[in-house]
Design an enzyme around this catalytic site. Structure first.
Site, PDB file in Angstrom:
ATOM      1  CB  ILE A  18      -8.674 -12.959   5.551  1.00 40.63           C
ATOM      2  CG1 ILE A  18     -10.005 -12.739   4.828  1.00 40.63           C
ATOM      3  CG2 ILE A  18      -7.501 -12.628   4.630  1.00 40.63           C
ATOM      4  CD1 ILE A  18     -10.361 -11.274   4.583  1.00 40.63           C
ATOM      5  CE1 TYR A 156     -13.923  -3.229   9.160  1.00 39.96           C
ATOM      6  CE2 TYR A 156     -15.129  -2.689   7.158  1.00 39.96           C
ATOM      7  CZ  TYR A 156     -14.224  -3.487   7.834  1.00 39.96           C
ATOM      8  OH  TYR A 156     -13.608  -4.533   7.180  1.00 39.96           O
ATOM      9  CE  LYS A 160     -10.447  -2.915   7.760  1.00 41.51           C
ATOM     10  NZ  LYS A 160      -9.294  -3.799   8.015  1.00 41.51           N
TER      11      LYS A 160
END
Ligand code: NAI
Length: 262
Positions: A18, A156, A160
C-alpha cells in the site's frame, strides 16, 4: 485541481504494498514523496525501535527542510509477536507525533495512518492499556506474555485498535485539530500485497480469513484502492474530517458490527 499537487509528503512503508502504491500515486500527481522504510527508501530506518524512529524523523526533517504538507504512517507488520505492537502502534505514533511540528509549518497540512478491520476484533487488554498509556516496555512485556500463552493472534488487532484510539484522541487536541491538521485513518479489509500473500497460498488460511473478514462489496482490494483513499485524506479537499477511521473494506465492518454500531 489547482494547488493540490506539488506537496511534500512523508510515507512510511514506501518500499512495498500500500505504501509503495501510494508513493507512486502521489509522485505521478506531482508531489514530492519522502519514503521511509527498512530498505529501498529515501530514509532507511527501523520504526520498531526508539532509535530507528528518531532517525526516521530526523531523516525526513532533513530532506524536507523542516516543512511537510502530509504524513502517512503506513508501515506495518502482522506477525504474532511483540514487534507487531512496536511497529504498528509505537512506530506509527512516533512518526506522526515527531513530524507534527513540520506539518504545523505548512499551509494546509494533513496526516493519516493505516489501521485495519482487525482493530475491531478481540484484543489483549494489557497490551492495549499499555499502548494507550504510551508505555512501550510494558506493552512489549504484555505482548511477550500474550504470545507465550498462545494469544499472539491478538497482537495485530491490539496494535491497530490502539493506533485508532490514540488517533481519535489526538485528532481533536490542540496539537492536531487546534493547529489545523486533519488526522484520520483508513482501515482496510483484505488487500492483496506481499503482507497478505501467504494467506492466499494456504486454502485453510484463506477460508479462515474469508470468515473473519467478509467482503461482500467487490471482494479483496488491490493496494491502489487504499492508496486512493489515503491520497484523499491527505489532500487539501479534506478540511473538516478529524479522528475518523474510514473502513475501505468491501463491507466487512458493516457486516461484522451491523447497524447497531451507530
Ligand atoms: P507490505 O508488507 O507489503 O508493506 C509493509 C511495508 O512496511 C514494507 O515495505 C516493510 O518493509 C515496511 N516495514 C515493516 N516493518 C518496518 C519497520 N520496522 N520500519 C520501517 N518500515 C517497516 O504490507 P501492506 O499490506 O502494504 O501493509 C501496509 C499497511 O496496511 C500495514 O500497516 C498493514 O498492517 C495494513 N493493512 C494491510 C492489510 C492487507 O491485507 N494487506 C489489511 C489491513 C491493514
Amino acid at each position: 485541481m489547482a494547488g493540490t499537487t506539488g506537496r511534500t509528503v512523508a510515507v512510511s512503508g514506501s518500499a512495498s504494498g500500500i505504501g509503495r502504491t501510494l508513493a507512486e500515486l502521489l509522485r505521478d500527481r506531482g508531489d514530492e514523496v519522502i519514503g521511509v522504510d527498512l530498505r529501498d527508501a529515501d530514509v532507511r530506518a527501523d520504526l520498531g525501535t526508539p532509535e530507528g524512529r528518531a532517525a526516521a524523523v530526523a531523516g525526513v526533517l532533513d530532506r524536507s527542510g523542516g516543512t511537510l504538507d502530509g504524513v502517512v504512517a503506513c508501515a506495518g507488520v502482522s506477525g504474532p509477536t511483540p514487534l507487531t505492537v512496536a511497529v504498528n502502534h509505537f512506530g506509527a505514533v512516533a512518526l506522526l507525533a515527531g513530524l507534527r511540528p513540520a506539518l504545523a509549518r505548512a499551509g494546509r497540512p494533513r496526516a493519516a495512518a493505516v489501521g485495519s478491520i482487525s482493530g475491531t476484533q478481540p484484543v489483549d487488554d494489557d497490551v492495549l492499556r499499555a499502548c494507550l498509556d504510551g508505555d512501550e516496555p510494558a506493552a512489549l512485556a504484555a505482548a511477550e506474555e500474550a504470545a507465550g500463552r498462545g494469544a499472539g493472534n491478538r497482537l495485530y488487532p491490539s496494535s491497530k485498535a490502539a493506533l485508532a484510539r490514540w488517533l481519535r484522541a489526538a485528532s481533536v487536541s490542540a496539537e492536531w485539530a487546534g493547529a489545523g491538521i486533519p488526522l484520520n485513518a483508513v482501515a482496510p479489509g483484505v488487500v492483496r500485497t506481499p503482507m497478505s500473500e501467504p494467506l492466499f497460498a494456504d486454502p485453510k488460511m484463506r477460508e479462515a480469513m474469508d470468515r473473519a473478514v467478509p467482503m461482500p462489496l467487490n471482494g479483496y482490494a488491490g493496494p491502489e484502492v487504499v492508496a486512493e483513499a489515503l491520497a484523499w485524506l491527505i489532500s487539501p479537499a479534506n478540511s473538516h474530517m478529524a479522528g475518523q477511521v474510514v473502513y475501505v473494506d468491501g463491507g466487512a465492518e458493516a457486516s461484522l458490527r451491523g447497524p447497531g454500531a451507530y
